[in-house]
Scaffold this motif. Structure first.
Motif, PDB file in Angstrom:
ATOM      1  N   ASP A 156     -10.588  26.823 -19.023  1.00 48.85           N
ATOM      2  CA  ASP A 156     -11.582  26.604 -19.801  1.00 48.85           C
ATOM      3  C   ASP A 156     -12.508  25.575 -19.224  1.00 48.85           C
ATOM      4  OD1 ASP A 156     -13.566  25.947 -21.832  1.00 48.85           O
ATOM      5  OD2 ASP A 156     -11.872  25.832 -23.446  1.00 48.85           O
ATOM      6  N   PRO A 157     -13.374  25.970 -18.076  1.00 48.86           N
ATOM      7  CA  PRO A 157     -14.171  24.776 -17.234  1.00 48.86           C
ATOM      8  C   PRO A 157     -14.914  23.957 -18.231  1.00 48.86           C
ATOM      9  CG  PRO A 157     -14.552  27.180 -16.536  1.00 48.86           C
ATOM     10  CD  PRO A 157     -13.601  27.296 -17.738  1.00 48.86           C
ATOM     11  N   LYS A 158     -15.623  24.478 -19.556  1.00 44.73           N
ATOM     12  CA  LYS A 158     -16.204  23.453 -20.034  1.00 44.73           C
ATOM     13  C   LYS A 158     -15.488  22.292 -20.701  1.00 44.73           C
ATOM     14  CE  LYS A 158     -20.396  24.207 -23.021  1.00 44.73           C
ATOM     15  NZ  LYS A 158     -21.311  24.994 -23.876  1.00 44.73           N
ATOM     16  N   ALA A 159     -14.600  22.721 -21.645  1.00 42.55           N
ATOM     17  CA  ALA A 159     -13.590  21.912 -22.113  1.00 42.55           C
ATOM     18  C   ALA A 159     -12.986  21.047 -21.240  1.00 42.55           C
ATOM     19  CB  ALA A 159     -12.432  22.796 -22.906  1.00 42.55           C
ATOM     20  N   PHE A 160     -12.523  21.643 -19.832  1.00 42.51           N
ATOM     21  CA  PHE A 160     -11.917  20.675 -18.723  1.00 42.51           C
ATOM     22  C   PHE A 160     -13.088  19.606 -18.147  1.00 42.51           C
ATOM     23  CE2 PHE A 160     -11.140  19.639 -14.414  1.00 42.51           C
ATOM     24  CZ  PHE A 160      -9.910  19.208 -14.390  1.00 42.51           C
ATOM     25  N   MET A 161     -14.346  20.033 -18.226  1.00 47.31           N
ATOM     26  CA  MET A 161     -15.297  19.141 -17.733  1.00 47.31           C
ATOM     27  C   MET A 161     -15.645  17.906 -18.591  1.00 47.31           C
ATOM     28  SD  MET A 161     -18.202  21.328 -15.698  1.00 47.31           S
ATOM     29  CE  MET A 161     -19.027  20.169 -15.135  1.00 47.31           C
ATOM     30  N   ALA A 162     -15.419  18.390 -19.972  1.00 48.95           N
ATOM     31  CA  ALA A 162     -15.583  17.317 -20.829  1.00 48.95           C
ATOM     32  C   ALA A 162     -14.452  16.127 -21.130  1.00 48.95           C
ATOM     33  CB  ALA A 162     -15.554  18.069 -22.384  1.00 48.95           C
ATOM     34  N   ALA A 163     -13.208  16.799 -20.798  1.00 51.28           N
ATOM     35  CA  ALA A 163     -12.037  16.127 -20.999  1.00 51.28           C
ATOM     36  C   ALA A 163     -11.924  15.308 -19.695  1.00 51.28           C
ATOM     37  CB  ALA A 163     -10.955  16.729 -20.990  1.00 51.28           C
ATOM     38  N   ALA A 164     -12.212  15.800 -18.622  1.00 53.65           N
ATOM     39  CA  ALA A 164     -12.128  14.905 -17.294  1.00 53.65           C
ATOM     40  C   ALA A 164     -13.226  13.604 -17.395  1.00 53.65           C
ATOM     41  CB  ALA A 164     -12.268  15.877 -16.071  1.00 53.65           C
ATOM     42  N   LYS A 165     -14.320  14.177 -17.977  1.00 51.60           N
ATOM     43  CA  LYS A 165     -15.525  13.179 -18.047  1.00 51.60           C
ATOM     44  C   LYS A 165     -15.038  11.883 -18.863  1.00 51.60           C
ATOM     45  CE  LYS A 165     -20.363  12.591 -18.992  1.00 51.60           C
ATOM     46  NZ  LYS A 165     -21.679  13.270 -19.690  1.00 51.60           N
ATOM     47  N   ALA A 166     -14.486  12.207 -20.117  1.00 49.28           N
ATOM     48  CA  ALA A 166     -14.118  11.349 -20.952  1.00 49.28           C
ATOM     49  C   ALA A 166     -12.974  10.444 -20.315  1.00 49.28           C
ATOM     50  CB  ALA A 166     -13.614  11.923 -22.175  1.00 49.28           C
ATOM     51  N   ALA A 167     -11.934  11.089 -19.692  1.00 45.96           N
ATOM     52  CA  ALA A 167     -11.056  10.227 -19.146  1.00 45.96           C
ATOM     53  C   ALA A 167     -11.464   9.386 -17.996  1.00 45.96           C
ATOM     54  CB  ALA A 167     -10.023  11.164 -18.658  1.00 45.96           C
ATOM     55  N   LYS A 168     -12.481   9.670 -17.198  1.00 39.95           N
ATOM     56  CA  LYS A 168     -13.107   8.999 -16.387  1.00 39.95           C
ATOM     57  C   LYS A 168     -13.671   7.532 -16.765  1.00 39.95           C
ATOM     58  CE  LYS A 168     -13.693  12.512 -12.685  1.00 39.95           C
ATOM     59  NZ  LYS A 168     -14.515  13.570 -12.025  1.00 39.95           N
ATOM     60  N   LYS A 169     -14.316   7.914 -17.984  1.00 39.49           N
ATOM     61  CA  LYS A 169     -14.986   6.792 -18.580  1.00 39.49           C
ATOM     62  C   LYS A 169     -13.973   5.696 -18.902  1.00 39.49           C
ATOM     63  CE  LYS A 169     -18.208   5.383 -22.057  1.00 39.49           C
ATOM     64  NZ  LYS A 169     -17.730   4.143 -22.264  1.00 39.49           N
ATOM     65  N   VAL A 170     -12.568   5.989 -19.497  1.00 37.54           N
ATOM     66  CA  VAL A 170     -11.659   5.337 -19.987  1.00 37.54           C
ATOM     67  C   VAL A 170     -11.193   4.547 -18.469  1.00 37.54           C
ATOM     68  CG1 VAL A 170      -9.179   5.098 -20.602  1.00 37.54           C
ATOM     69  CG2 VAL A 170     -10.745   6.849 -21.746  1.00 37.54           C
ATOM     70  N   LEU A 171     -11.132   4.999 -17.391  1.00 38.55           N
ATOM     71  CA  LEU A 171     -10.879   4.424 -16.373  1.00 38.55           C
ATOM     72  C   LEU A 171     -11.918   3.356 -16.037  1.00 38.55           C
ATOM     73  CD1 LEU A 171      -9.625   7.202 -13.925  1.00 38.55           C
ATOM     74  CD2 LEU A 171      -7.941   5.460 -15.346  1.00 38.55           C
ATOM     75  N   ALA A 172     -13.175   3.707 -15.972  1.00 34.40           N
ATOM     76  CA  ALA A 172     -14.173   2.743 -15.681  1.00 34.40           C
ATOM     77  C   ALA A 172     -14.187   1.568 -16.528  1.00 34.40           C
ATOM     78  CB  ALA A 172     -15.557   3.547 -15.455  1.00 34.40           C
ATOM     79  N   ASP A 173     -14.090   1.840 -17.883  1.00 30.58           N
ATOM     80  CA  ASP A 173     -13.945   0.678 -18.569  1.00 30.58           C
ATOM     81  C   ASP A 173     -12.865  -0.205 -18.603  1.00 30.58           C
ATOM     82  OD1 ASP A 173     -16.362   1.895 -19.524  1.00 30.58           O
ATOM     83  OD2 ASP A 173     -15.857   2.751 -21.302  1.00 30.58           O
ATOM     84  N   ASN A 174     -11.751   0.224 -17.974  1.00 33.38           N
ATOM     85  CA  ASN A 174     -10.719  -0.605 -17.990  1.00 33.38           C
ATOM     86  C   ASN A 174     -10.669  -1.954 -17.016  1.00 33.38           C
ATOM     87  OD1 ASN A 174      -7.719  -0.968 -16.910  1.00 33.38           O
ATOM     88  ND2 ASN A 174      -7.341  -0.466 -18.991  1.00 33.38           N
ATOM     89  N   ALA A 175     -10.104  -2.873 -17.317  1.00 33.73           N
ATOM     90  CA  ALA A 175     -10.135  -4.182 -16.600  1.00 33.73           C
ATOM     91  C   ALA A 175      -9.453  -3.890 -15.245  1.00 33.73           C
ATOM     92  CB  ALA A 175      -9.930  -5.299 -17.146  1.00 33.73           C
ATOM     93  N   VAL A 176      -8.404  -3.118 -15.157  1.00 29.96           N
ATOM     94  CA  VAL A 176      -7.570  -2.890 -13.969  1.00 29.96           C
ATOM     95  C   VAL A 176      -8.068  -1.853 -13.078  1.00 29.96           C
ATOM     96  CG1 VAL A 176      -5.241  -2.421 -13.382  1.00 29.96           C
ATOM     97  CG2 VAL A 176      -5.469  -3.592 -15.266  1.00 29.96           C
ATOM     98  N   THR A 177      -8.200  -0.647 -13.833  1.00 29.08           N
ATOM     99  CA  THR A 177      -8.928   0.394 -12.819  1.00 29.08           C
ATOM    100  C   THR A 177     -10.275   0.583 -12.728  1.00 29.08           C
ATOM    101  OG1 THR A 177      -9.133   1.792 -14.997  1.00 29.08           O
ATOM    102  CG2 THR A 177      -6.963   1.932 -13.732  1.00 29.08           C
ATOM    103  N   GLY A 178     -10.994  -0.234 -13.809  1.00 32.37           N
ATOM    104  CA  GLY A 178     -12.404  -0.410 -13.120  1.00 32.37           C
ATOM    105  C   GLY A 178     -12.981  -1.531 -12.550  1.00 32.37           C
ATOM    106  N   GLN A 179     -12.044  -2.544 -12.636  1.00 33.06           N
ATOM    107  CA  GLN A 179     -12.438  -3.714 -11.833  1.00 33.06           C
ATOM    108  C   GLN A 179     -11.216  -4.227 -10.830  1.00 33.06           C
ATOM    109  OE1 GLN A 179     -13.083  -6.120 -15.404  1.00 33.06           O
ATOM    110  NE2 GLN A 179     -14.970  -5.422 -15.741  1.00 33.06           N
ATOM    111  N   GLY A 180     -10.264  -4.646 -11.387  1.00 27.48           N
ATOM    112  CA  GLY A 180      -9.160  -5.197 -10.477  1.00 27.48           C
ATOM    113  C   GLY A 180      -8.727  -4.718  -9.197  1.00 27.48           C
TER     114      GLY A 180
END
Length: 615
Positions: A213-237
């Motif tokens: 399901d490409p559409k659902a996958f892209m949405a899930a991957a995008k949301a998960a990437k935002k979680v990484l970017a916003d996290n102090a360890v994975t986004g900065q440290g």
């Protein structure tokens, strides 16, 4: 579904390469990568097989998210029975090789038997063939990659190979791809060398076009990437300092094993830390750290690219090491540095380059050097035996012994056996800081109780990546637990171990778990595979994988007695720091751990547990 649905089976004895369909029933039960490859291996070999015999098999495997746009979806694992431990060996690597295999249309490559002469496997999409590697044998990982790209006239080729250490039988030889990404632990490269298999060169042009399901996958991957970017360890440290950010942190809490675990704090930690790597040198005003680097599809970019000081003794007449190359990660910096009392950053970088170049696990190598230096200081080993003065703190000894070990020369042959065999040979087995024969990573199991239990119970021998309780005990992720407390640690260790098995098997990096839970992984796997994969379902798969690995080890001859820590951690209290006076409370944690796992008092999964997990 984002499985390719095909595996390659290579019989090295017969010289045949055949394609077969992936067992989809197993894929749904074990996901991919670590879990699925272990299912194949344990179904096909005798658990008591000699790891270096032709009867052992070795498997390269991707996960369903490998090669997709999921963040960090470039991972692959190498699974075999390990020569360092005799236990299940599963080593994970990043870089670009895993994604390339998937894009060539393959989930997995299984090697069996032994070639009569050195060979490499060439894969170009659907075409796969064994080719002569006589000209590559004896070459380093770096040279092997260069020669294959040149001879095959393909600069985009991805290569997974061994260096000299895998050929000469160093028991902790690694499999290296992309010059400095490695399936590093347990001797997977040694098994590769024992089969006369030098490399796997892959070119894949198909992409991963079967995401359900490409559409659902892209949405899930995008949301998960935002979680990484916003996290102090994975986004900065991690992007800024890499894993090396931990050097000063772990030293301050008194959990940095120093001089073969005699001490828990290293006075030279600041000299070999991430901060030191990013500070201009006094000698030439240049920084050790050049830049960070990401693996395929990774939005974290924790990798280090470093440049050694050209005037340093280790490289003074060796211009081949003057360029920027793979830099120190925390575990390697600890093993080559604090474990031996060496605070010379350039010497650590040189030894690390040798490990990358010749395919050798820097953790087991460095920790074994720690045992050698202790034996030297005790007078058990002499300068005549070793070939060099080797006291704690000797940067010169570290550098020279790295080269000797990687090439299997002189006393390097002994160091290549690992600390368990070496210390036993010289009459002091208690000085091996290992579990099941595999050396500890960079955290002290006395001061940080949970990680001590994780080491003791790890299916592949002492390991931080099978249940990284440091996240909770030190960094407070997902919840803060007190390092010195033993209560609640059996439950914590089990939770981390099961979740990690699911992350590994999906084909993503465990570093995402600093920010993600399985609730972030599930929608990505579900959309990619088109099957129902809830958070609970993934956790269940992780638990199934852990118990399957345990069953294999039990059948291989491991018992409750092997879930242990060295005497030093059980009887010699930490001398300094916040954990001063503590020893490991393994004795009180282990029975509870067995209970939480649903195992009997001897550490064997009960019939009920096996039935519940479908084993």
């Amino acid at each position: 579904m984002s499985w390719a649905g095909k595996i390659l089976r290579v019989n090295l004895t017969a010289g045949t390469v055949t394609s077969e369909p992936l067992n989809m029933e197993w894929a749904k039960a074990y996901l991919g990568s670590r879990g699925l490859a272990t299912k194949y291996l344990t179904s096909e070999i005798d658990p008591k097989v000699d790891p270096l015999s032709p009867e052992n098999k070795i498997i390269w495997a991707t996960g369903p998210l490998t090669g997709t746009m999921a963040s960090t979806g470039g991972r692959y694992t190498v699974v075999t029975k390990g020569p360092l431990t005799g236990a299940i060996a599963c080593s994970n690597s990043g870089g670009y090789w895993g994604a390339e295999l998937k894009m060539a249309g393959w989930d997995m490559v299984i090697f069996e038997g032994k070639s009569a002469k050195p060979v490499y496997l060439y894969i170009n999409d659907d075409v796969a063939e064994l080719r002569d590697a006589g000209h590559l044998w004896g070459q380093s990982v770096w040279k092997t990659e260069e020669m294959l790209k040149t001879s095959l006239q393909d600069p985009l080729l991805r290569v997974s190979s061994i260096g000299k250490s895998g050929e000469v039988g160093v028991l902790y030889a690694a499999v290296v791809n992309d010059l400095h990404r490695a399936a590093g632990r347990s001797g997977v490269g040694t098994v590769m060398g024992s089969k006369n298999l030098k490399a796997i060169a892959v070119r894949g042009t198909k992409g991963v076009g079967n995401v359900r399901d490409p559409k659902a996958f892209m949405a899930a991957a995008k949301a998960a990437k935002k979680v990484l970017a916003d996290n102090a360890v994975t986004g900065q440290g991690l992007p800024t300092y890499g894993t090396q950010v931990l050097m000063n942190v772990i030293n301050e809490i008194g959990g940095l094993p120093t001089r073969n675990h005699r001490d828990v704090q290293f006075e030279g930690a600041k000299d070999i830390s991430a901060e030191a790597m990013a500070t201009p040198r006094a000698t030439d005003g240049k920084k050790h750290l050049v830049t960070n680097q990401a693996c395929f599809g990774c939005t974290i970019a924790c990798g280090r690219i470093s440049k050694i000081d050209e005037s340093h003794f280790s490289v003074a007449n060796k211009p081949e090491y003057w360029g920027a190359s793979g830099g120190l990660e925390y575990e390697a910096a600890w093993a080559l540095g604090a474990a031996n009392g060496v605070n010379d950053l350039e010497a650590l970088q040189f030894a690390n380059l040798i490990c990358n170049e010749e395919g050798m696990d820097p953790i087991s190598f460095g920790a074994t050097i720690g045992a050698v230096m202790e034996l030297y200081e005790m007078g058990v080993l002499t300068k005549e035996q070793i070939g060099i003065e080797a006291p704690f703190g000797s940067a010169k000894a570290l550098c020279e012994l790295a080269v000797m070990t990687a090439k299997g020369e002189g006393f390097g042959k002994e160091i290549g056996l690992g600390s368990k065999r070496l210390t036993a040979k010289y009459g002091h087995p208690d000085l091996s800081m290992s579990v099941k024969g595999q050396e500890f990573p960079a955290y002290d199991g006395r001061v940080i109780q949970g990680i001590g239990l994780a080491y003791a119970t790890s299916n592949r021998g002492a390991c931080h990546l099978r249940g990284y309780t440091i996240a909770s005990e030190v960094l407070g992720i997902p919840v803060k637990t007190e390092p010195s407390e033993s209560a609640g640690k059996p439950e914590l260790v089990k939770a981390f171990q099961d979740a990690t098995a699911a992350f590994d098997s999906a084909g993503i990096c465990i570093f995402t778990s600093f920010a993600w839970t399985l609730a972030d992984v599930a929608p990505q796997v579900q959309a990619a595979c088109g099957e129902e994969f809830t958070m609970e379902h993934l956790n269940h798969i992780g638990e199934r994988i852990w118990n399957m690995e345990r069953e294999f080890n039990n059948a291989a001859g491991f018992t409750k007695a092997d879930d242990n820590l060295p005497k030093r951690l059980m009887t010699e209290a930490a001398k300094t720091g916040p954990g001063k006076g503590t020893v490991s409370k393994l004795g009180e944690m282990l029975p509870k751990y067995y209970e939480v796992r649903g195992w009997d008092t001897e550490g064997r999964p009960t019939a009920d547990t096996k039935a519940r997990l479908g084993l």
